[in-house]
Design a protein around this motif. Structure first.
Motif, PDB file in Angstrom:
ATOM      1  N   GLN A  92     -19.480 -16.929 -40.701  1.00 46.40           N
ATOM      2  CA  GLN A  92     -17.739 -16.686 -41.882  1.00 46.40           C
ATOM      3  C   GLN A  92     -17.081 -16.341 -41.983  1.00 46.40           C
ATOM      4  N   PHE A  93     -17.474 -14.700 -42.081  1.00 39.59           N
ATOM      5  CA  PHE A  93     -16.473 -13.984 -41.815  1.00 39.59           C
ATOM      6  C   PHE A  93     -16.693 -13.435 -39.955  1.00 39.59           C
ATOM      7  N   HIS A  94     -15.145 -13.103 -39.530  1.00 37.57           N
ATOM      8  CA  HIS A  94     -15.343 -12.559 -38.052  1.00 37.57           C
ATOM      9  C   HIS A  94     -15.775 -11.602 -37.461  1.00 37.57           C
ATOM     10  N   TYR A  95     -16.330 -10.943 -38.133  1.00 41.02           N
ATOM     11  CA  TYR A  95     -16.448  -9.245 -37.866  1.00 41.02           C
ATOM     12  C   TYR A  95     -15.974  -8.434 -36.634  1.00 41.02           C
ATOM     13  N   LEU A  96     -15.226  -8.588 -36.438  1.00 36.40           N
ATOM     14  CA  LEU A  96     -13.236  -7.972 -34.952  1.00 36.40           C
ATOM     15  C   LEU A  96     -13.814  -6.601 -35.636  1.00 36.40           C
ATOM     16  N   LEU A  97     -13.741  -6.098 -34.615  1.00 34.72           N
ATOM     17  CA  LEU A  97     -13.768  -4.434 -34.670  1.00 34.72           C
ATOM     18  C   LEU A  97     -11.787  -4.039 -35.768  1.00 34.72           C
ATOM     19  N   PRO A  98     -11.389  -3.817 -36.333  1.00 37.00           N
ATOM     20  CA  PRO A  98      -9.947  -4.492 -36.819  1.00 37.00           C
ATOM     21  C   PRO A  98      -9.084  -3.269 -35.614  1.00 37.00           C
ATOM     22  N   ASP A  99      -8.776  -2.143 -35.605  1.00 36.23           N
ATOM     23  CA  ASP A  99      -8.462  -2.253 -35.082  1.00 36.23           C
ATOM     24  C   ASP A  99      -8.442  -1.810 -33.229  1.00 36.23           C
ATOM     25  N   PHE A 100      -9.360  -2.411 -32.882  1.00 37.71           N
ATOM     26  CA  PHE A 100      -9.251  -2.454 -31.401  1.00 37.71           C
ATOM     27  C   PHE A 100      -8.729  -4.143 -31.322  1.00 37.71           C
ATOM     28  N   SER A 101      -7.923  -4.196 -29.905  1.00 36.94           N
ATOM     29  CA  SER A 101      -7.713  -5.277 -29.303  1.00 36.94           C
ATOM     30  C   SER A 101      -7.934  -6.322 -29.711  1.00 36.94           C
ATOM     31  N   CYS A 102      -7.649  -7.811 -29.783  1.00 35.17           N
ATOM     32  CA  CYS A 102      -8.488  -9.057 -29.484  1.00 35.17           C
ATOM     33  C   CYS A 102      -8.869  -9.291 -28.308  1.00 35.17           C
ATOM     34  N   LEU A 103      -8.338  -8.301 -27.072  1.00 29.59           N
ATOM     35  CA  LEU A 103      -9.111  -8.349 -26.016  1.00 29.59           C
ATOM     36  C   LEU A 103     -10.693  -7.873 -25.604  1.00 29.59           C
ATOM     37  N   LYS A 104      -9.991  -6.527 -26.226  1.00 25.24           N
ATOM     38  CA  LYS A 104     -11.326  -5.502 -25.877  1.00 25.24           C
ATOM     39  C   LYS A 104     -12.595  -5.743 -27.406  1.00 25.24           C
ATOM     40  N   ASN A 105     -11.674  -6.405 -28.104  1.00 21.23           N
ATOM     41  CA  ASN A 105     -12.964  -7.231 -29.644  1.00 21.23           C
ATOM     42  C   ASN A 105     -13.723  -8.119 -28.217  1.00 21.23           C
ATOM     43  N   VAL A 106     -12.905  -9.363 -27.696  1.00 22.49           N
ATOM     44  CA  VAL A 106     -14.379 -10.665 -26.534  1.00 22.49           C
ATOM     45  C   VAL A 106     -15.203  -9.603 -25.715  1.00 22.49           C
ATOM     46  N   MET A 107     -14.621  -8.314 -25.171  1.00 21.03           N
ATOM     47  CA  MET A 107     -14.512  -7.873 -24.175  1.00 21.03           C
ATOM     48  C   MET A 107     -15.953  -6.965 -24.338  1.00 21.03           C
ATOM     49  N   ILE A 108     -16.517  -6.281 -25.621  1.00 19.16           N
ATOM     50  CA  ILE A 108     -17.676  -5.576 -26.034  1.00 19.16           C
ATOM     51  C   ILE A 108     -18.997  -6.098 -25.839  1.00 19.16           C
ATOM     52  N   PRO A 109     -18.798  -7.721 -26.016  1.00 15.90           N
ATOM     53  CA  PRO A 109     -20.225  -8.333 -25.592  1.00 15.90           C
ATOM     54  C   PRO A 109     -20.412  -8.038 -23.798  1.00 15.90           C
ATOM     55  N   ALA A 110     -19.580  -8.086 -23.631  1.00 13.48           N
ATOM     56  CA  ALA A 110     -20.254  -8.529 -21.851  1.00 13.48           C
ATOM     57  C   ALA A 110     -19.748  -6.921 -21.256  1.00 13.48           C
ATOM     58  N   MET A 111     -19.883  -5.901 -21.417  1.00 13.48           N
ATOM     59  CA  MET A 111     -19.600  -4.714 -21.539  1.00 13.48           C
ATOM     60  C   MET A 111     -21.139  -3.770 -21.805  1.00 13.48           C
ATOM     61  N   ARG A 112     -21.114  -4.558 -22.878  1.00 10.77           N
ATOM     62  CA  ARG A 112     -22.656  -4.280 -22.814  1.00 10.77           C
ATOM     63  C   ARG A 112     -23.693  -5.345 -22.091  1.00 10.77           C
ATOM     64  N   LEU A 113     -23.604  -6.266 -22.192  1.00  8.61           N
ATOM     65  CA  LEU A 113     -24.088  -6.441 -21.111  1.00  8.61           C
ATOM     66  C   LEU A 113     -24.239  -6.085 -19.976  1.00  8.61           C
ATOM     67  N   GLY A 114     -23.279  -5.389 -19.133  1.00 15.93           N
ATOM     68  CA  GLY A 114     -23.634  -4.838 -18.249  1.00 15.93           C
ATOM     69  C   GLY A 114     -23.844  -4.608 -16.666  1.00 15.93           C
ATOM     70  N   LYS A 115     -23.429  -6.486 -17.038  1.00 14.36           N
ATOM     71  CA  LYS A 115     -23.745  -7.428 -15.164  1.00 14.36           C
ATOM     72  C   LYS A 115     -22.622  -7.167 -14.185  1.00 14.36           C
ATOM     73  N   PHE A 116     -21.218  -7.137 -15.369  1.00 14.73           N
ATOM     74  CA  PHE A 116     -19.910  -7.341 -14.241  1.00 14.73           C
ATOM     75  C   PHE A 116     -19.072  -6.270 -14.620  1.00 14.73           C
ATOM     76  N   SER A 117     -18.345  -5.412 -13.625  1.00 13.30           N
ATOM     77  CA  SER A 117     -17.097  -4.788 -13.775  1.00 13.30           C
ATOM     78  C   SER A 117     -15.986  -4.936 -15.262  1.00 13.30           C
ATOM     79  N   ARG A 118     -15.815  -3.904 -15.203  1.00 14.37           N
ATOM     80  CA  ARG A 118     -14.435  -3.957 -16.081  1.00 14.37           C
ATOM     81  C   ARG A 118     -13.276  -4.992 -15.565  1.00 14.37           C
ATOM     82  N   GLU A 119     -12.736  -4.896 -14.308  1.00 16.90           N
ATOM     83  CA  GLU A 119     -12.271  -6.245 -14.553  1.00 16.90           C
ATOM     84  C   GLU A 119     -12.452  -7.078 -14.311  1.00 16.90           C
ATOM     85  N   GLU A 120     -14.051  -7.606 -14.540  1.00 16.06           N
ATOM     86  CA  GLU A 120     -14.257  -9.210 -14.402  1.00 16.06           C
ATOM     87  C   GLU A 120     -14.451  -9.095 -15.657  1.00 16.06           C
ATOM     88  N   ILE A 121     -14.492  -7.755 -16.176  1.00  7.28           N
ATOM     89  CA  ILE A 121     -14.786  -8.536 -18.211  1.00  7.28           C
ATOM     90  C   ILE A 121     -12.990  -8.984 -18.177  1.00  7.28           C
TER      91      ILE A 121
END
Ligand code: ADP
Ligand code: MG
Length: 226
Positions: A92-121
């Motif tokens: 219900q509440f989005h729990y986005l990190l308020p100071d991070f860009s929208c793009l960065k917020n979306v990228m975080i779980p993929a960075m954590r997964l660690g399967k793809f390069s930063r550019e791909e993510i």
């Protein structure tokens, strides 16, 4: 037909302030590609159940299978890895990190997964934002966009690792009717076109009735499997 989720005889107790059985003998299955709503009055156990289904709460009796894997009894770090790869969450509440860009917020779980390069993510994150119609907000801090846009960014974040199952707890609880319809249509499209399994708790009867099936709860039981 593949079974995405199978819950077998789940019982859940809380012990404070006193012993209380919040879930009683919950058994049901959800097929891959199904869009299911879980409904019922406030306090009937919806969030408690979703917390177990999402593998976040491991303190219950019974058995849970997700994507054909038995998850009950697995260690916390294995469950965290499983969630990050196979499950997407929208709250219900989005729990986005308020100071991070929208793009960065979306990228975080993929960075954590660690399967793809930063550019791909970054590319995939941008594609997800595009799918949700908020790519023009990508560089803005998450705190500087509207509530409806924030929820769309949160959905993009839930989708970044291409999860098979998407779970929502009142995902439209804070949205106006227009944004609720947008979120519904996204879930519908994910189920139909990408065979994602959607399991969402909702108070919104209209939303529930438009989904494929309603599982109705009362006092910790399922009273209708739809
Ligand atoms: P719903 O999401 O359907 O509104 P919940 O799953 O949040 O309901 O709560 C179900 C029942 O379990 C309620 O009676 C609630 O008070 C109780 N409950 C929920 N969380 C806890 C907790 N951490 N400790 C004790 N009781 C709880
Ligand atoms: Mg709840």
């Amino acid at each position: 037909m593949n079974i995405a989720l199978k819950a077998e005889s789940i019982n859940k107790y809380f012990y404070t302030p006193e012993k209380f059985q919040a879930l009683e003998n919950i058994s049901f299955e959800v097929r891959q590609g199904e869009f299911v709503s879980i409904t019922g009055k406030s306090g009937c156990g919806k969030s408690t159940l979703l917390y177990i289904l999402s593998t976040m709460d491991t303190n219950y009796e019974g058995a849970l299978h997700l994507n054909g894997q038995a998850v009950t009894g697995n260690k916390q770090n294995a469950l965290a890895a499983f969630r990050n790869e196979h499950l997407g969450f929208v709250f219900q509440f989005h729990y986005l990190l308020p100071d991070f860009s929208c793009l960065k917020n979306v990228m975080i779980p993929a960075m954590r997964l660690g399967k793809f390069s930063r550019e791909e993510i970054e590319y995939t994150a941008y594609e997800k934002l595009k799918m949700l119609g908020v790519e023009d907000q990508a560089r803005k801090p998450a705190s500087k966009i509207s509530g409806g846009q924030q929820q769309r960014v949160a959905i993009a974040r839930a989708l970044i690792n291409n999860p098979a199952i998407i779970m929502g707890d009142e995902p439209t609880g804070n949205l106006d009717s227009r944004n609720t319809a947008v979120v519904f249509d996204i879930f519908r499209q994910l189920a139909e076109e990408e065979h994602k399994t959607i399991i969402t708790v909702t108070h919104d009867n209209d939303f529930a009735h438009k989904s494929d099936r309603i599982i109705e709860m009362m006092d910790g039981h399922i009273i209708s499997h739809g």
